[in-house]
Scaffold this motif. Structure first.
Motif, mmCIF file in Angstrom:
data_model
loop_
_atom_site.group_PDB
_atom_site.id
_atom_site.type_symbol
_atom_site.label_atom_id
_atom_site.label_comp_id
_atom_site.label_asym_id
_atom_site.label_seq_id
_atom_site.Cartn_x
_atom_site.Cartn_y
_atom_site.Cartn_z
ATOM 1 N N SER A 299 43.325 -22.445 -48.755
ATOM 2 C CA SER A 299 44.439 -21.713 -49.806
ATOM 3 C C SER A 299 44.290 -20.170 -49.313
ATOM 4 O O SER A 299 43.257 -19.874 -48.703
ATOM 5 C CB SER A 299 43.758 -21.639 -50.934
ATOM 6 O OG SER A 299 43.652 -22.982 -51.678
ATOM 7 N N LEU A 301 45.405 -16.553 -49.954
ATOM 8 C CA LEU A 301 45.354 -15.487 -51.022
ATOM 9 C C LEU A 301 46.786 -14.643 -50.764
ATOM 10 O O LEU A 301 47.404 -14.608 -49.887
ATOM 11 C CB LEU A 301 44.440 -14.380 -50.932
ATOM 12 C CG LEU A 301 43.175 -14.070 -51.619
ATOM 13 C CD1 LEU A 301 42.373 -13.167 -51.427
ATOM 14 C CD2 LEU A 301 43.824 -14.499 -53.115
ATOM 15 N N LEU A 342 40.590 -21.088 -55.139
ATOM 16 C CA LEU A 342 41.946 -20.694 -55.046
ATOM 17 C C LEU A 342 43.161 -21.880 -55.116
ATOM 18 O O LEU A 342 42.863 -22.677 -54.219
ATOM 19 C CB LEU A 342 42.115 -19.693 -53.741
ATOM 20 C CG LEU A 342 43.340 -18.774 -54.173
ATOM 21 C CD1 LEU A 342 43.250 -17.715 -55.273
ATOM 22 C CD2 LEU A 342 43.582 -18.163 -52.741
ATOM 23 N N ASP B 43 42.875 -19.019 -60.550
ATOM 24 C CA ASP B 43 43.180 -18.034 -59.567
ATOM 25 C C ASP B 43 42.416 -16.506 -59.495
ATOM 26 O O ASP B 43 41.837 -15.909 -58.639
ATOM 27 C CB ASP B 43 44.432 -18.192 -59.149
ATOM 28 C CG ASP B 43 44.820 -19.287 -58.296
ATOM 29 O OD1 ASP B 43 43.883 -20.342 -58.377
ATOM 30 O OD2 ASP B 43 45.980 -19.509 -57.937
ATOM 31 N N ALA B 46 38.632 -16.660 -58.967
ATOM 32 C CA ALA B 46 38.690 -17.245 -57.327
ATOM 33 C C ALA B 46 39.048 -16.043 -56.552
ATOM 34 O O ALA B 46 38.219 -15.811 -55.478
ATOM 35 C CB ALA B 46 39.684 -18.232 -56.834
ATOM 36 N N TRP B 47 39.940 -15.299 -56.926
ATOM 37 C CA TRP B 47 40.193 -13.957 -56.251
ATOM 38 C C TRP B 47 39.007 -13.113 -56.331
ATOM 39 O O TRP B 47 38.711 -12.338 -55.430
ATOM 40 C CB TRP B 47 41.388 -13.329 -56.943
ATOM 41 C CG TRP B 47 41.608 -11.892 -56.052
ATOM 42 C CD1 TRP B 47 42.351 -11.662 -55.017
ATOM 43 C CD2 TRP B 47 41.101 -10.656 -56.468
ATOM 44 N NE1 TRP B 47 42.393 -10.543 -54.745
ATOM 45 C CE2 TRP B 47 41.769 -9.575 -55.533
ATOM 46 C CE3 TRP B 47 40.541 -10.171 -57.657
ATOM 47 C CZ2 TRP B 47 41.494 -8.214 -55.729
ATOM 48 C CZ3 TRP B 47 40.141 -8.779 -57.547
ATOM 49 C CH2 TRP B 47 40.576 -8.095 -56.917
#
Lengths: 380, 70
Positions: A299, A301, A342, B43, B46-47
């Motif tokens: 994944s 970002l 993510l 997310d 996760a970030w």
């Protein structure tokens, strides 16, 4: 678009969805179209020829999967086989219980079947590995009819502890269904399961052939109206030429599997190492050791998954994604969510016998620029 | 604390806004992201893990709080 293995041509890297037809499958399909068109149940010579082809195909599957011929049945897809496994096993155990225990990373085919009744979901860890303690607690609870575990994740490649999970099921007398779509033809599935399904186009057979194995002694009641044979089977005729081609190609890919696994695993290792080294802010997901030899997921970002897929397609690469913007539901992949990794900017690359080292090198060469371009457009 | 209203925006936009604005608060301060995209709940934590920031949780539906740590 032809995927010819031409070093400069397009590269199909979505084997986990469908593998291009194996040459043995093509040959067998053409032969069986000429010879296997009749109804195998009929008593004239054309019917008997079809019956012989059907028997031979069944025997080939039984040998490949290590089961009896009368435990094998053919279905119109892997999805149909998996759903028949779950629903038929639940019906067969309705006196013992009504609950399906399943991992959080089952294929959506199984989750859709699970939504029909009571279900208990067992979590996975960040690497996508089943929580075996939670699994043991779940399958030993009262009222459990069936348990379902995917052999290896179709999205991130993590191989599941089937043998240990089967052991806990056995202790509680719960039949285990294993969706082995990503494993059959590549790796052997450990024994101990009661039902298993597979899908021919995941190993290079034609699309439209699902295989279901129901072991002897497992009570299974068809979710469909059934004839008086009471054997697990799809309530219509099978696509016999496709089944014959599926059987022939399974034998061929199994013969190549050991060497192909080594070759593809080395290419996957290269992707696992090079992507995080050349693309900033990337997470490679899935178990680094216990994984399918041919599949890798990562994944990126700040990257829109749909934009990434289209850009890779324009550059000549067919890959898949678990990002929400690529799903009809606009929800992120339940597998990535269950792992807590993510979900946007997600790419699944899955290799097959037609994938060359040059394909992978070209992919690794174009990816950093494509990701950088999408990030730039997004203001990152 | 600053609040980023990303409601109606699809992922990865809320995460991009978070990354663009985290530098606007002092280390130790909090950014609250309002986001209703179903991927945000997955997310944003996760970030935080990938960028080594502290995820504080979701104080309300469609709200996510992050503490700047670096």
């Amino acid at each position: 678009m032809e995927f010819t293995g031409d070093p400069a041509g397009p590269a199909y890297l979505d084997a986990a969805t469908a593998v291009p037809l194996h040459p043995v499958a093509r040959e067998a399909l053409l032969a069986a179209l000429a010879d296997g068109w009749a109804d195998p149940a009929r008593l004239y010579s054309a019917g008997r020829r079809a019956q012989q082809l059907s028997d031979a195909a069944r025997a080939a599957f039984a040998e490949a999967l290590g089961v009896r011929t009368d435990e094998v049945s053919f279905w119109p897809s892997g999805t149909a086989a998996a759903q028949a496994a779950v629903l038929g096993a639940l019906a067969g155990r309705s006196r013992q219980g009504d609950t399906l225990v399943h991992s959080a990373i089952e294929h959506s085919a199984v989750l859709h079947a699970a939504a029909r009744g009571k279900a208990v979901e067992v979590p996975v860890d960040r690497l996508g590995r089943l929580d075996l303690d939670a699994w043991e607690r779940a399958v030993s609870a009262p009222g459990v009819a069936v348990a379902s575990l995917i052999s290896a994740s179709h999205e991130v490649g993590t191989v599941q502890p089937v043998a240990a999970a089967a052991g806990y099921c056995d202790e509680s007398g719960v039949p285990l269904f294993v969706d082995a779509a990503q494993s059959v033809g590549r790796t052997d599935v450990p024994p101990g399961w009661s039902l298993l399904s597979a899908s021919a186009h995941k190993w290079g057979g034609p699309p439209g052939v699902g295989v279901l194995v129901v072991r002897k002694g497992v009570r299974w009641i068809s979710p469909y109206p059934q004839d008086d044979l009471y054997r697990p089977q799809w309530p219509g005729g099978a696509d016999l030429p496709a089944v014959v081609a599926a059987a022939a190609s399974l034998r061929a890919v199994r013969a190549e599997a050991a060497t192909e696994s080594v070759r593809l695993k080395a290419l996957v290792d290269r992707i696992r190492e090079r992507v995080p080294a050349t693309v900033p802010d990337v997470e490679v997901v899935g178990d680094p050791e216990q994984r399918l030899p041919n599949l890798v997921t990562f994944s990126c970002l700040y990257v829109d998954g749909e934009a990434l897929l289209h850009a890779l397609d324009r550059a000549g690469f067919a890959v898949s994604s678990g990002s929400s913007c690529t799903a009809s539901t606009l929800r992120p992949s339940h597998v990535l969510e269950a792992m807590g990794v993510l979900s946007h900017g997600n790419v699944r690359v899955s290799l097959h016998r037609g994938t060359t080292e040059a394909d992978v090198e070209r992919f690794l060469a174009v990816l950093p620029g494509i990701v950088a371009g999408i990030r730039r457009e997004a203001g990152m | 604390m600053i609040e980023l209203d990303c409601r109606g925006q699809r992922c990865p936009l809320p995460v991009i806004k978070l990354a663009q604005n985290i530098g606007k608060v002092e280390v130790g301060d909090v950014v609250r992201v309002l986001a209703d995209d179903p991927a945000a709940a997955n997310d944003i934590p996760a970030w935080c893990r990938m960028k080594k920031q502290e995820y504080l949780g979701s104080p309300a539906e469609n709200a996510f709080e992050v503490r700047r740590t670096t």
